[in-house]
Scaffold this motif. Structure first.
Motif, PDB file in Angstrom:
ATOM      1  N   SER A   1      68.716  54.806  62.277  1.00  0.00           N
ATOM      2  CA  SER A   1      68.800  53.505  61.616  1.00  0.00           C
ATOM      3  C   SER A   1      69.217  52.477  62.669  1.00  0.00           C
ATOM      4  CB  SER A   1      69.837  53.584  60.489  1.00  0.00           C
ATOM      5  OG  SER A   1      70.068  52.306  59.975  1.00  0.00           O
ATOM      6  N   GLY A   2      68.524  51.359  62.702  1.00  0.00           N
ATOM      7  CA  GLY A   2      68.869  50.313  63.662  1.00  0.00           C
ATOM      8  C   GLY A   2      68.291  50.530  65.049  1.00  0.00           C
TER       9      GLY A   2
ATOM     10  N   GLY B   1      59.944  52.459  56.457  1.00  0.00           N
ATOM     11  CA  GLY B   1      60.979  53.239  55.768  1.00  0.00           C
ATOM     12  C   GLY B   1      61.520  52.545  54.528  1.00  0.00           C
ATOM     13  N   ASP B   2      62.016  51.353  54.710  1.00  0.00           N
ATOM     14  CA  ASP B   2      62.644  50.635  53.598  1.00  0.00           C
ATOM     15  C   ASP B   2      61.655  50.318  52.487  1.00  0.00           C
ATOM     16  OD1 ASP B   2      65.211  50.626  54.415  1.00  0.00           O
ATOM     17  OD2 ASP B   2      65.081  48.719  55.516  1.00  0.00           O
TER      18      ASP B   2
ATOM     19  N   ARG C   1      60.900  53.398  50.560  1.00  0.00           N
ATOM     20  CA  ARG C   1      62.055  53.710  49.709  1.00  0.00           C
ATOM     21  C   ARG C   1      62.065  52.849  48.451  1.00  0.00           C
ATOM     22  NH1 ARG C   1      65.545  58.026  49.989  1.00  0.00           N
ATOM     23  NH2 ARG C   1      65.344  58.975  52.034  1.00  0.00           N
TER      24      ARG C   1
ATOM     25  N   PHE D   1      69.536  60.452  49.688  1.00  0.00           N
ATOM     26  CA  PHE D   1      69.464  60.808  51.100  1.00  0.00           C
ATOM     27  C   PHE D   1      69.903  62.249  51.346  1.00  0.00           C
ATOM     28  CE2 PHE D   1      69.093  56.288  51.201  1.00  0.00           C
ATOM     29  CZ  PHE D   1      68.205  56.053  52.225  1.00  0.00           C
TER      30      PHE D   1
ATOM     31  N   ARG E   1      65.222  63.661  51.407  1.00  0.00           N
ATOM     32  CA  ARG E   1      64.651  63.086  52.636  1.00  0.00           C
ATOM     33  C   ARG E   1      63.333  63.794  52.960  1.00  0.00           C
ATOM     34  NH1 ARG E   1      68.646  60.394  56.455  1.00  0.00           N
ATOM     35  NH2 ARG E   1      70.701  60.782  55.616  1.00  0.00           N
TER      36      ARG E   1
ATOM     37  N   ILE F   1      59.640  62.117  53.284  1.00  0.00           N
ATOM     38  CA  ILE F   1      58.792  62.198  54.481  1.00  0.00           C
ATOM     39  C   ILE F   1      57.446  62.836  54.145  1.00  0.00           C
ATOM     40  CG2 ILE F   1      58.610  63.141  56.839  1.00  0.00           C
ATOM     41  CD1 ILE F   1      60.681  60.821  56.338  1.00  0.00           C
TER      42      ILE F   1
ATOM     43  N   PRO G   1      64.642  62.534  60.045  1.00  0.00           N
ATOM     44  CA  PRO G   1      65.594  63.186  60.956  1.00  0.00           C
ATOM     45  C   PRO G   1      65.324  64.656  61.253  1.00  0.00           C
ATOM     46  CG  PRO G   1      66.580  62.928  58.776  1.00  0.00           C
ATOM     47  CD  PRO G   1      65.249  62.244  58.720  1.00  0.00           C
TER      48      PRO G   1
ATOM     49  N   LYS H   1      72.646  45.955  59.150  1.00  0.00           N
ATOM     50  CA  LYS H   1      72.863  46.027  57.700  1.00  0.00           C
ATOM     51  C   LYS H   1      74.305  46.375  57.351  1.00  0.00           C
ATOM     52  CE  LYS H   1      68.141  47.731  57.199  1.00  0.00           C
ATOM     53  NZ  LYS H   1      67.342  48.953  56.993  1.00  0.00           N
TER      54      LYS H   1
ATOM     55  N   LEU I   1      75.656  49.162  57.758  1.00  0.00           N
ATOM     56  CA  LEU I   1      75.722  50.508  57.196  1.00  0.00           C
ATOM     57  C   LEU I   1      76.572  51.453  58.051  1.00  0.00           C
ATOM     58  CD1 LEU I   1      72.009  50.880  56.074  1.00  0.00           C
ATOM     59  CD2 LEU I   1      74.007  50.610  54.589  1.00  0.00           C
TER      60      LEU I   1
ATOM     61  N   ILE J   1      79.758  55.413  52.911  1.00  0.00           N
ATOM     62  CA  ILE J   1      78.456  56.063  52.724  1.00  0.00           C
ATOM     63  C   ILE J   1      78.595  57.460  53.299  1.00  0.00           C
ATOM     64  CG2 ILE J   1      75.988  56.013  53.239  1.00  0.00           C
ATOM     65  CD1 ILE J   1      76.170  53.122  53.896  1.00  0.00           C
ATOM     66  N   LYS J   2      78.191  58.456  52.517  1.00  0.00           N
ATOM     67  CA  LYS J   2      78.273  59.840  53.010  1.00  0.00           C
ATOM     68  C   LYS J   2      76.894  60.296  53.488  1.00  0.00           C
ATOM     69  CE  LYS J   2      82.566  61.311  51.680  1.00  0.00           C
ATOM     70  NZ  LYS J   2      83.185  60.032  52.078  1.00  0.00           N
TER      71      LYS J   2
ATOM     72  N   THR K   1      72.768  59.287  58.751  1.00  0.00           N
ATOM     73  CA  THR K   1      72.136  59.886  59.931  1.00  0.00           C
ATOM     74  C   THR K   1      72.818  59.436  61.219  1.00  0.00           C
ATOM     75  OG1 THR K   1      70.059  59.862  58.753  1.00  0.00           O
ATOM     76  CG2 THR K   1      69.933  60.216  61.132  1.00  0.00           C
TER      77      THR K   1
HETATM   78  S1  PPS Z   1      64.723  59.312  55.765  1.00  0.00           S
HETATM   79  O1  PPS Z   1      65.854  60.148  56.210  1.00  0.00           O
HETATM   80  O2  PPS Z   1      63.653  59.331  56.749  1.00  0.00           O
HETATM   81  O3  PPS Z   1      64.257  59.711  54.433  1.00  0.00           O
HETATM   82  O4  PPS Z   1      65.269  57.838  55.679  1.00  0.00           O
HETATM   83  P1  PPS Z   1      64.435  56.494  55.428  1.00  0.00           P
HETATM   84  O5  PPS Z   1      63.543  56.641  54.247  1.00  0.00           O
HETATM   85  O6  PPS Z   1      63.800  56.064  56.690  1.00  0.00           O
HETATM   86  O7  PPS Z   1      65.528  55.476  54.995  1.00  0.00           O
HETATM   87  C1  PPS Z   1      66.409  55.020  55.930  1.00  0.00           C
HETATM   88  C2  PPS Z   1      66.989  53.680  55.493  1.00  0.00           C
HETATM   89  O8  PPS Z   1      67.850  53.872  54.389  1.00  0.00           O
HETATM   90  C3  PPS Z   1      69.118  53.258  54.626  1.00  0.00           C
HETATM   91  N1  PPS Z   1      70.130  54.309  54.353  1.00  0.00           N
HETATM   92  C4  PPS Z   1      70.376  55.425  55.080  1.00  0.00           C
HETATM   93  N2  PPS Z   1      69.897  55.895  56.250  1.00  0.00           N
HETATM   94  C5  PPS Z   1      70.359  57.071  56.708  1.00  0.00           C
HETATM   95  N3  PPS Z   1      71.289  57.808  56.092  1.00  0.00           N
HETATM   96  C6  PPS Z   1      71.832  57.384  54.924  1.00  0.00           C
HETATM   97  N4  PPS Z   1      72.739  58.131  54.301  1.00  0.00           N
HETATM   98  C7  PPS Z   1      71.366  56.146  54.379  1.00  0.00           C
HETATM   99  N5  PPS Z   1      71.656  55.472  53.246  1.00  0.00           N
HETATM  100  C8  PPS Z   1      70.894  54.357  53.265  1.00  0.00           C
HETATM  101  C9  PPS Z   1      69.085  52.695  55.994  1.00  0.00           C
HETATM  102  O9  PPS Z   1      69.050  51.310  55.803  1.00  0.00           O
HETATM  103  C10 PPS Z   1      67.790  53.139  56.636  1.00  0.00           C
HETATM  104  O10 PPS Z   1      67.015  52.050  57.091  1.00  0.00           O
HETATM  105  P2  PPS Z   1      66.681  51.752  58.642  1.00  0.00           P
HETATM  106  O11 PPS Z   1      65.544  50.802  58.622  1.00  0.00           O
HETATM  107  O12 PPS Z   1      66.312  53.059  59.285  1.00  0.00           O
HETATM  108  O13 PPS Z   1      67.919  51.163  59.182  1.00  0.00           O
END
Ligand code: PPS
Length: 568
Positions: A402-403, A430-431, A434, A443, A448, A452, A476, A512, A514, A523-524, A527
């Motif tokens: 993420s990021g 991704g977003d 979702r 998640f 996940r 995917i 991941p 974000k 996060l 948040i538990k 990644t």
């Molecule tokens: S995955 O693992 O591939 O299904 O994740 P993805 O669909 O790409 O979603 C990632 C975005 O969800 C937000 N988010 C989280 N990410 C990782 N772990 C946890 N627990 C989680 N909860 C929410 C996060 O904003 C990710 O967005 P990006 O664009 O990657 O920052």
């Protein structure tokens, strides 16, 4: 005369008349298992007797005996375990003696199965014994260990409805029909040629030599079930065989389809192929070099010796009612303008040969195929199905934390590709995914993976139709990414791009907020913080966005696609 079948009797598990009505009636109240596409291939060949003497799925004693020593418990040769693999949940509700109804993916009743055995096999041991390896570079091992269900069922089958096919029905028949057909034609010697590849000039010369030597007719008996991942699909292959047939003397050769789920099991599989052809009423069977070969292992070597299959099957000739023919390996000698066997080469003479993989590579790169190698009408057919890489469908799969900059990069690449034109481009960010496709998912690892796989499914549909799908999830887990890769590689080109921005940078950006929340435990399972990210081992490209401006990063990706000859 069906006594030549393996085990002395040709099996037919279908029932008719009153018995059929009874089976259909029972199906109404039985619990049902929906057969997977793969399981559909095995059951078709069980029910029609191609797997004679089997009358259902192997019981545990037969299974163990087959795995250990290539024989059923009563000593009959049988090299391949044939079992129905079911989920743990379904197994938990199943009892010994119960009758289960097996349905096709659309719900049509195919057969009833009386369960005699139910057990959890040691699949690693099965892989070791049957395939001689647990290396998942072997497609049979990969399917066994990664794709099947955990519990095996053994039991006897009663056939209700033969699996339905819409394609090439003029080339499909049961073992009993094939025997009848040979009798009607007056063909007393018939060679079966097993293949999962297009046929070229050397093959035809090899087959003609064997036909003459054995005073036999020939059937191109092609496997059209599951073959090796990456193979040319059977639709195209069968059209190619139709172009090859006129190169045999009129009325001496035919094409037939065998809905076989190959295991790519080399020597054991070659023996299995011979037994199946014996059941179809063939008198001769060609075992090729590296027959049913699984490709290269993780260290780049071969799993089986090139002649191992020929040696194994020939050594068991006494127990077979089919004559085993070893395919000579022909190479083209330019000076003489003809094909020669290895022992016919004079010293200093080099023989030319193009492997299936090399041919595919040449076709993908739009290179000319030499006249000596292939029939021009076959090449034309292959070109229709296998366009050059610059016209194939693609999936660009960005993965990273993420990021890491996946979305920004993916967006930039999308715009640049649209500027270049030529193919339709779809972004599965991704977003965005979702929010739409996977709005109900969490998640957890399971969710996940589901997320995917859904992205992979949509991307494969886009790529199959010649478009470019750009995906940008975290994704991941390595195993899930591998599943997506194999899904895409069946239909187009998969480009994995690891957006390798270090976690410190991602966390520093924290657009974000996060990471802060994850650090605070709000948040538990985030990644990179308290959930794993498997770093891609062999991605087509790796890019750390903290090292470049976004414009440069986009340019790097486009450059890599050019290098891969995917865009002009
Ligand atoms: S995955 O693992 O591939 O299904 O994740 P993805 O669909 O790409 O979603 C990632 C975005 O969800 C937000 N988010 C989280 N990410 C990782 N772990 C946890 N627990 C989680 N909860 C929410 C996060 O904003 C990710 O967005 P990006 O664009 O990657 O920052």
């Amino acid at each position: 005369d069906t006594t030549s079948a393996h085990g002395g009797k040709l099996i037919n598990l279908y029932v008719e008349g009153e018995a059929l009505l009874q089976e259909k009636e029972k199906a109404k109240s039985n619990r049902s298992w929906d057969l997977t596409t793969c399981q559909m291939f095995d059951i078709e060949l069980l029910l029609n007797g191609a797997f004679s003497p089997l009358t259902g799925y192997l019981n545990q004693a037969d299974y163990q005996s087959v795995v250990e020593g290539m024989r059923l418990a009563d000593g009959t040769l049988w090299p391949m375990p044939i079992n129905l693999d079911i989920s743990q949940a379904f197994a938990d509700e199943t009892t010994i003696g119960e009758e289960i109804t097996l349905r096709d993916p659309e719900g049509v009743v195919i057969a009833n199965l009386v369960v005699t055995d139910l057990w959890t096999p040691d699949k690693t041991l099965e892989a070791e014994k049957v395939f001689g390896t647990t290396d998942t570079a072997h497609p049979g091992v990969r399917r066994l260990l990664n794709e099947g269900n955990p519990v095996y069922v053994g039991g006897t089958l009663t056939g209700v409805t033969p699996p339905l096919h819409y394609d090439f029905n003029q080339y499909r028949n049961t073992p009993a029909e094939m025997r009848q057909h040979f009798a009607e034609l007056g063909w007393s010697n018939v060679i079966a040629f097993q293949t999962r590849n297009p046929i070229h000039k050397a093959h035809v010369i090899m087959m003609k030599r064997l036909m003459a030597k054995n005073q036999a007719n020939l059937v191109i008996h092609t496997a059209v079930g599951r073959t090796k991942p990456g193979d040319i699909d059977h639709f195209c292959r069968v059209r190619c065989y139709e172009k090859v047939l006129p190169h045999f003397p009129a009325g001496t050769a035919e094409i037939r389809l065998l809905p076989l789920a190959m295991r790519m099991g080399g020597p054991r599989e070659a023996l299995w192929h011979a037994i199946i052809r014996q059941n179809y009423g063939f008198t001769h069977f060609i075992v090729g070099r590296d027959h049913a070969g699984p490709g290269r292992n993780n260290l780049g070597g071969l799993f089986y010796g090139a002649t191992e299959a020929q040696e194994l099957v020939s050594s068991l000739q006494d127990e077979l009612n089919i004559q085993i023919l070893k395919a000579p390996f022909l190479r083209y000698v330019e000076g003489r303008g003809e094909f020669c066997e290895e022992h016919e080469l004079l010293s200093g003479e080099a023989g030319l040969y193009i492997s299936g993989a090399e041919l595919k590579d040449k076709l993908c790169h739009g290179e000319d195929i030499p006249e000596w190698f292939a029939f021009p009408e076959v090449i034309e057919e292959l070109n229709r199905t296998l366009p050059p890489r610059s016209k194939q469908g693609i999936t660009l799969f960005f993965t990273g934390l993420s990021g890491s900059g996946k979305s920004t990069l993916a967006n930039g690449v999308m715009v640049k590709l649209r500027e270049l034109g030529g193919r339709h481009v779809s972004l599965l960010d991704g977003d965005v995914v979702r929010k739409n496709l996977s709005s109900e998912l969490s998640f957890s690892k399971e969710h996940r993976d589901l997320n995917i796989l859904r992205i992979g499914y949509v991307a494969s549909e886009i790529s199959k139709n010649g478009g470019i799908a750009i995906c940008a999830p975290i994704a991941p887990y390595a195993t899930t990414r591998r599943s997506v890769r194999s899904m895409i590689e069946e239909v187009g080109v998969f480009v994995e791009i690891h957006v390798a921005t270090p976690i410190e940078v991602c966390e520093g950006r924290d657009r974000k907020g996060l990471y802060a929340m994850a650090r605070a435990g709000k948040i538990k399972g985030f990644t990179g913080i308290d959930d794993p990210y498997d770093v891609p081992e062999n991605p087509e490209m790796r890019i750390d966005t903290s090292q470049y401006t976004m414009t440069d990063a986009v340019e790097q990706v486009i450059e890599r696609l050019r290098e891969m000859k995917l865009i002009a």
